[in-house]
Scaffold this motif. Structure first.
Motif, PDB file in Angstrom:
ATOM      1  N   GLN A 251     -23.960  17.024  16.307  1.00 27.23           N
ATOM      2  CA  GLN A 251     -24.048  18.112  15.694  1.00 27.23           C
ATOM      3  C   GLN A 251     -22.812  18.513  14.781  1.00 27.23           C
ATOM      4  N   VAL A 252     -21.778  18.430  15.531  1.00 30.16           N
ATOM      5  CA  VAL A 252     -20.457  18.732  14.766  1.00 30.16           C
ATOM      6  C   VAL A 252     -20.178  17.738  13.774  1.00 30.16           C
ATOM      7  N   ILE A 253     -20.336  16.511  13.953  1.00 29.54           N
ATOM      8  CA  ILE A 253     -20.088  15.391  12.867  1.00 29.54           C
ATOM      9  C   ILE A 253     -21.061  15.733  11.819  1.00 29.54           C
ATOM     10  N   GLY A 254     -22.367  16.194  11.829  1.00 26.28           N
ATOM     11  CA  GLY A 254     -23.398  16.402  10.914  1.00 26.28           C
ATOM     12  C   GLY A 254     -22.787  17.557  10.135  1.00 26.28           C
ATOM     13  N   GLY A 255     -22.247  18.671  10.829  1.00 24.65           N
ATOM     14  CA  GLY A 255     -21.782  19.648   9.869  1.00 24.65           C
ATOM     15  C   GLY A 255     -20.814  19.299   9.448  1.00 24.65           C
ATOM     16  N   TYR A 256     -19.720  18.739   9.692  1.00 24.46           N
ATOM     17  CA  TYR A 256     -18.645  18.085   8.925  1.00 24.46           C
ATOM     18  C   TYR A 256     -18.714  17.240   7.668  1.00 24.46           C
ATOM     19  N   VAL A 257     -19.768  16.369   8.005  1.00 26.78           N
ATOM     20  CA  VAL A 257     -20.224  15.436   6.859  1.00 26.78           C
ATOM     21  C   VAL A 257     -20.713  16.211   5.877  1.00 26.78           C
ATOM     22  N   LYS A 258     -21.654  17.277   6.254  1.00 21.67           N
ATOM     23  CA  LYS A 258     -21.982  18.115   5.109  1.00 21.67           C
ATOM     24  C   LYS A 258     -21.068  18.729   4.159  1.00 21.67           C
ATOM     25  N   LYS A 259     -19.895  19.385   4.946  1.00 21.00           N
ATOM     26  CA  LYS A 259     -18.997  19.968   4.179  1.00 21.00           C
ATOM     27  C   LYS A 259     -18.390  19.049   3.237  1.00 21.00           C
ATOM     28  N   MET A 260     -17.711  17.884   3.904  1.00 23.16           N
ATOM     29  CA  MET A 260     -17.189  16.787   3.133  1.00 23.16           C
ATOM     30  C   MET A 260     -18.009  16.490   1.990  1.00 23.16           C
ATOM     31  N   ARG A 261     -19.244  16.254   2.085  1.00 21.05           N
ATOM     32  CA  ARG A 261     -20.109  15.813   1.116  1.00 21.05           C
ATOM     33  C   ARG A 261     -19.903  16.854   0.123  1.00 21.05           C
ATOM     34  N   LYS A 262     -20.323  18.193   0.281  1.00 15.36           N
ATOM     35  CA  LYS A 262     -20.013  18.996  -0.798  1.00 15.36           C
ATOM     36  C   LYS A 262     -18.551  19.268  -1.454  1.00 15.36           C
ATOM     37  N   ALA A 263     -17.706  19.094  -0.692  1.00 14.10           N
ATOM     38  CA  ALA A 263     -16.374  19.135  -1.153  1.00 14.10           C
ATOM     39  C   ALA A 263     -16.012  17.925  -1.855  1.00 14.10           C
ATOM     40  N   ALA A 264     -16.625  16.699  -1.735  1.00 12.11           N
ATOM     41  CA  ALA A 264     -16.212  15.533  -2.517  1.00 12.11           C
ATOM     42  C   ALA A 264     -17.030  15.724  -3.742  1.00 12.11           C
ATOM     43  N   SER A 265     -18.048  16.207  -3.737  1.00 14.57           N
ATOM     44  CA  SER A 265     -18.849  16.436  -5.145  1.00 14.57           C
ATOM     45  C   SER A 265     -17.949  17.511  -5.900  1.00 14.57           C
ATOM     46  N   GLU A 266     -17.521  18.381  -5.182  1.00 18.82           N
ATOM     47  CA  GLU A 266     -16.673  19.418  -6.247  1.00 18.82           C
ATOM     48  C   GLU A 266     -15.370  18.735  -6.670  1.00 18.82           C
ATOM     49  N   TYR A 267     -14.982  17.825  -6.021  1.00 19.27           N
ATOM     50  CA  TYR A 267     -13.779  17.202  -6.605  1.00 19.27           C
ATOM     51  C   TYR A 267     -14.005  16.332  -7.462  1.00 19.27           C
ATOM     52  N   SER A 268     -15.154  15.750  -7.271  1.00 25.89           N
ATOM     53  CA  SER A 268     -15.668  14.562  -8.519  1.00 25.89           C
ATOM     54  C   SER A 268     -15.656  15.459  -9.983  1.00 25.89           C
ATOM     55  N   LYS A 269     -16.078  16.767  -9.904  1.00 29.10           N
ATOM     56  CA  LYS A 269     -16.390  17.367 -10.965  1.00 29.10           C
ATOM     57  C   LYS A 269     -14.988  17.827 -11.707  1.00 29.10           C
ATOM     58  N   LEU A 270     -13.839  17.780 -11.042  1.00 28.84           N
ATOM     59  CA  LEU A 270     -12.629  17.640 -11.748  1.00 28.84           C
ATOM     60  C   LEU A 270     -12.107  16.612 -12.567  1.00 28.84           C
ATOM     61  N   GLY A 271     -12.805  15.451 -12.285  1.00 27.67           N
ATOM     62  CA  GLY A 271     -12.486  14.313 -13.133  1.00 27.67           C
ATOM     63  C   GLY A 271     -11.372  13.684 -12.607  1.00 27.67           C
ATOM     64  N   GLU A 272     -10.496  13.024 -13.434  1.00 20.62           N
ATOM     65  CA  GLU A 272      -9.465  12.384 -12.971  1.00 20.62           C
ATOM     66  C   GLU A 272      -8.607  13.108 -11.883  1.00 20.62           C
ATOM     67  N   ARG A 273      -8.388  14.196 -11.975  1.00 24.94           N
ATOM     68  CA  ARG A 273      -7.662  15.158 -10.951  1.00 24.94           C
ATOM     69  C   ARG A 273      -8.010  15.071  -9.696  1.00 24.94           C
ATOM     70  N   GLY A 274      -9.275  15.169  -9.564  1.00 25.48           N
ATOM     71  CA  GLY A 274      -9.796  15.268  -8.090  1.00 25.48           C
ATOM     72  C   GLY A 274     -10.479  13.864  -7.623  1.00 25.48           C
TER      73      GLY A 274
END
Length: 154
Positions: A54-77
């Motif tokens: 459950q904890v790993i699943g929650g963490y993975v979900k947060k990191m998946r969303k954060a990775a998506s946000e960083y990828s939108k920054l282009g080269e900076r993220g």
């Protein structure tokens, strides 16, 4: 071997071999676990596989969303997105496999039929509750929610 024991063995191996990305991913999850265990209102030992998943699943979900946000920054993220994507991939090994979109849609259709709520958009909460009650570890809640809306509105 339990998830906790596997993670401990993986952490020791990562530290011995100098594998920083793996070490950091495991330590991040361990910090999340400790936070959950010390949270107000927590009951239980927090030592079983279900708790860890459950904890790993929650963490993975947060990191998946954060990775998506960083990828939108282009080269900076780019670097951070790559790091977080690695963590998601690595930690997913301890999660139960999830149904793909096709199988999730079939589950949604079967549940709607079983409840007899075809064409009733107001029944979304009921359908979601039924699905999540019996299949939470095996489905993506966001995907199921979208599919329920689609199926009930058609």
């Amino acid at each position: 071997m339990s998830v906790k024991d596997e993670m401990r063995a993986e952490l020791i191996d990562a530290m011995k071999t100098g594998d920083r990305p793996r070490r950091d991913a495991i330590r991040s999850v361990q910090a999340e676990i400790q936070t959950k265990k010390t949270a107000k209102g927590f009951s239980g030992t927090g030592e079983d596989d279900d708790f860890y998943q459950q904890v790993i699943g929650g963490y993975v979900k947060k990191m998946r969303k954060a990775a998506s946000e960083y990828s939108k920054l282009g080269e900076r993220g780019e670097d951070m997105s790559r790091k977080l994507s690695y963590e998601v991939d690595y930690l997913s090994r301890w999660l139960p496999s999830r149904l793909d979109e096709h199988r999730s849609r079939q589950l949604v259709r079967d549940t709607i039929s079983k409840l007899g709520v075809e064409g009733q958009p107001r029944a979304q909460g009921r359908v979601m509750g039924q699905i999540m009650k019996g299949h939470r570890p095996h489905v993506d809640g966001g995907l199921v929610s979208r599919l329920v809306r689609e199926e009930l509105s058609s």
